[in-house]
Design a protein around this motif. Structure first.
Motif: not given
Length: 701
Positions: A554-557, A592-595
């Motif tokens: 859910a977090i990644v989406r 979010a930082h990595l993406v």
């Protein structure tokens, strides 16, 4: 008093002398070093011990044979003491070539030659008359003459000693002078009455034992006698206290006995009242700091060449400082430790502050003080320039002794101010201590000043280290706050970037329902994140709660939906239902930082992919891009350090913050990058059913 009572007292009296001289012989043998004077002193002590033992035997079982042996040992004792005094006179003549020691040395020779005659002209023992009065009188006259010769030798030793050596010889001269004077009294009385007084003869044993401490002190003061002796100040102090107590008790007993004799019917009551009053006075003296201070000063002044036992003083000084708890207690202990060195009952400490002035930091046994000394004032300038200990009484009597020093007006408000001790640090005058007048009169000589200077430097280094520690703790707090602020600014930068991108696309897509939904979602995400940042500022950088179950899918989406751009689509390959241990808001921030980094590094037409999977006890997130990449050296040496970045507008905080958090919950983060080919980041988080749960994370305020 019966003969049996006299015999018992005689045994105790001469027994005291025997025990004392035997103990002294053992002490001399333990510190023995070869030498003529040492040999003569040891011989005189051994013979004195033998004479005292024979005195015990004569008292216990009187007999003519024991009496002759006792007289022979007494004569031999005199011969040894005469030879020892002659050796001291020979040393005085050697040290001073102008001294005429010939006549005095002849007195020694004559005295030693006359000693054997004591055996031939045998005088009568106590309570025993002899038929030959001429023989008896000759023997007693001979002993009177030997006692007089002994006093002459003692006087010559003290007179011919160098002025600097008289202090060291004084105890010996007092002891031996008392010994010869007692014998003069004993035998002069016997000549008058033609018989030795048994009471005086019995007291002779204990009186001779009283000489031992004086000889021991003189031996300790004269290392040239080549006998190594050390008298503990504590032992002398305790012995002196015992003697003072004994004298006090004898005085009280005598006063009570006198009251009982002269008081008639009131005698018993007066005696009880005297004892009660004496008890109160005794308790007052024992608990009096002034009395103990005066006694310590008396012992140090009259029994030792140096005022202080430096080992004991330094141990007490460091122990006083080490027992402190807290900054305030350390400051008070500093005053107390310096005060003990000079028997001062109170003091105050001034320390330099940030406003270029010295202010009261602590007081000990003083009331509140409100006084400050400017850093450029006369007192502070003088102390910083000279490092002297200022004796205010000496300054008042002779102002020229402290040139260019003007006493500040506030110093008169310090009760009984006496000494001003500077605290010199490595960077100048750290502060100073004002000590109150000592309980006992104390001369502030070079020894006192040197000890105060050494102790004050140690105290200054201790206070300086404490101040440096406080500054370090304060700097660490600011550093932690600055680090947290940097993390918050970094997060704000990312949030501003999202809002800027949304505004940039709003002109073209504001009528698009899908864009409107995405815009609302982005704004909601920014609001939630800013609320989390505000909470983080209030509670600290570390999460408040322990890691919990977090839905990674859910977090990644949600993150990818908020960050995806039309020119850089994100390819998702997510394992359904993947759950890890962590904090949802922090994992949201890390992912979010990595993406975001992957999107920033990828040019138009590039590709970003996000994949999740399960490997053993870890939930794994892979973020890959086809962007500019990083060199192996940068990844190895600079990537995980704060404020290091490869982006022109980056802050270098995101990777450092992400790695710190992931490591704290038991995960890892790895980078695999090649310049021009892109970067692959692998984030490993402990799975929800991991057999080794992560450590508890405590909040940091």
């Amino acid at each position: 008093m019966t003969d049996h009572d006299l015999a018992t007292i005689g045994v105790w009296s001469y027994g005291l002398g025997a025990v004392g001289y035997v103990a002294f012989v053992i002490r001399l043998l333990l510190g023995w070093r070869p030498g003529v004077r040492a040999g003569l002193l040891l011989a005189a002590t051994i013979v004195s011990a033998a004479w005292a033992c024979l005195g015990v035997a004569v008292s216990y079982r009187p007999g003519m044979n024991l009496w002759v042996a006792s007289v022979f040992a007494d004569a031999l004792r005199y011969a040894c003491w005469f030879l020892f005094l002659g050796a001291l006179l020979r040393g005085a003549a050697t040290a001073d070539a102008s001294a005429r020691s010939g006549p005095t040395l002849w007195i020694v020779v004559v005295a030693v030659a006359l000693v054997p005659a004591c055996v031939f002209f045998l005088y009568a023992p106590p309570a025993m008359a002899v038929a030959e009065p001429v023989l008896r009188t000759a023997g007693l006259a001979l002993r009177v003459g030997l006692a007089v010769l002994g006093l002459v030798l003692v006087e010559q030793v003290l007179r011919r000693a160098q002025p600097s050596a008289r202090w060291a010889l004084k105890p010996l001269c007092v002891g031996l002078g008392g010994l010869f004077a007692f014998d003069l009294y004993l035998f002069a009385d016997a000549m008058l009455f033609s018989l030795l007084d048994p009471h005086i003869w019995i007291a002779r044993g204990a009186a001779t034992a009283f000489v031992i401490p004086f000889i021991a002190v003189a031996t300790a003061r004269n290392p040239t006698w080549t006998i190594e002796m050390h008298l503990s100040r504590g032992a002398v102090m305790n012995s002196t206290a015992v003697l003072v107590s004994a004298a006090f008790l004898l005085l009280v007993a005598g006063a009570g006995y006198l009251m009982r004799l002269v008081g008639d019917d009131w005698g018993r009551a007066l005696q009880i009242e005297v004892f009660f009053f004496a008890l109160l006075v005794g308790i007052l003296l024992v608990t009096s700091g002034r009395f103990r201070s005066r006694l310590r000063v008396f012992v140090s002044k009259h029994f030792f060449s140096y005022r202080y036992d430096y080992r004991e003083e330094w141990l007490r000084f460091t122990r006083t400082l080490a027992d402190a708890k807290g900054v305030r207690d350390v400051q008070q202990r500093t005053i107390e430790a310096l005060s003990h060195l000079v028997e001062s009952p109170a003091g105050a400490l001034w320390l330099r502050g940030r406003e270029a002035a010295y202010r009261v930091a602590a007081t000990w046994n003083l009331g509140a003080l409100d006084a400050s000394e400017p850093a450029d004032g006369s007192l502070a300038t003088f102390l910083g320039r000279t490092g002297w200990v200022v004796d205010l009484s000496e300054l008042a009597a002779d102002p020229k002794a402290y040139p260019d020093l003007v006493v500040p007006a506030w110093l008169s408000g310090v009760p009984a101010a006496w000494l001003v001790v500077p605290l010199a640090g490595s960077d100048g005058l750290l502060g100073f201590v004002v000590l109150a007048k000592a309980r006992a009169p104390l001369e502030v000589n070079w020894e006192v000043r040197d000890l105060l200077k050494a102790a004050s430097r140690h105290a200054a280094s201790y206070l300086g280290q404490l101040r440096a520690t406080e500054a370090l703790v304060e700097a660490q707090k600011f550093d932690a706050f600055n680090r947290m602020s940097a993390f918050v600014v970094h997060d704000l930068k990312n949030l501003v970037a999202q809002l800027s991108l949304m505004l940039k696309n709003a002109e073209r897509h504001r009528d698009n329902p899908q864009f409107q939904r995405d815009m609302l979602s982005t704004v909601q995400h920014v609001v939630d994140r800013m609320n989390q940042l505000m909470l983080q500022l209030r509670t600290g950088a570390t999460p408040v709660s322990n890691p919990g179950l977090t839905n990674v899918e859910a977090i990644v989406r949600k993150v990818c939906q908020a960050l995806e751009r039309a020119d850089a689509p994100i390819a998702l390959q997510l394992a359904p239902g993947l759950v890890a241990l962590g904090h949802e808001d922090r994992l949201d921030h890390v992912i979010a930082h990595l993406v975001q980094n992957a999107l920033d590094a990828t040019a138009t037409g590039g590709r970003v992919s996000v994949r999740t999977s399960r490997e053993g006890g870890f939930a794994v997130l892979d973020v890959a891009d086809t962007g500019v990449g990083m060199s192996p050296e940068f990844v190895r040496e600079r990537l995980f350090r704060p404020f290091e970045t490869s982006k022109a507008t980056g802050m270098g905080i995101g990777v450092y913050e992400s790695a710190q958090y992931v490591n704290s919950i038991g995960g890892t983060i790895e980078f695999d990058s090649t310049p021009g080919a892109g970067t692959r980041v692998r984030l490993r988080l402990p799975a929800a059913d991991s057999p080794a749960p992560p450590p508890r994370v405590e909040a940091v305020a």
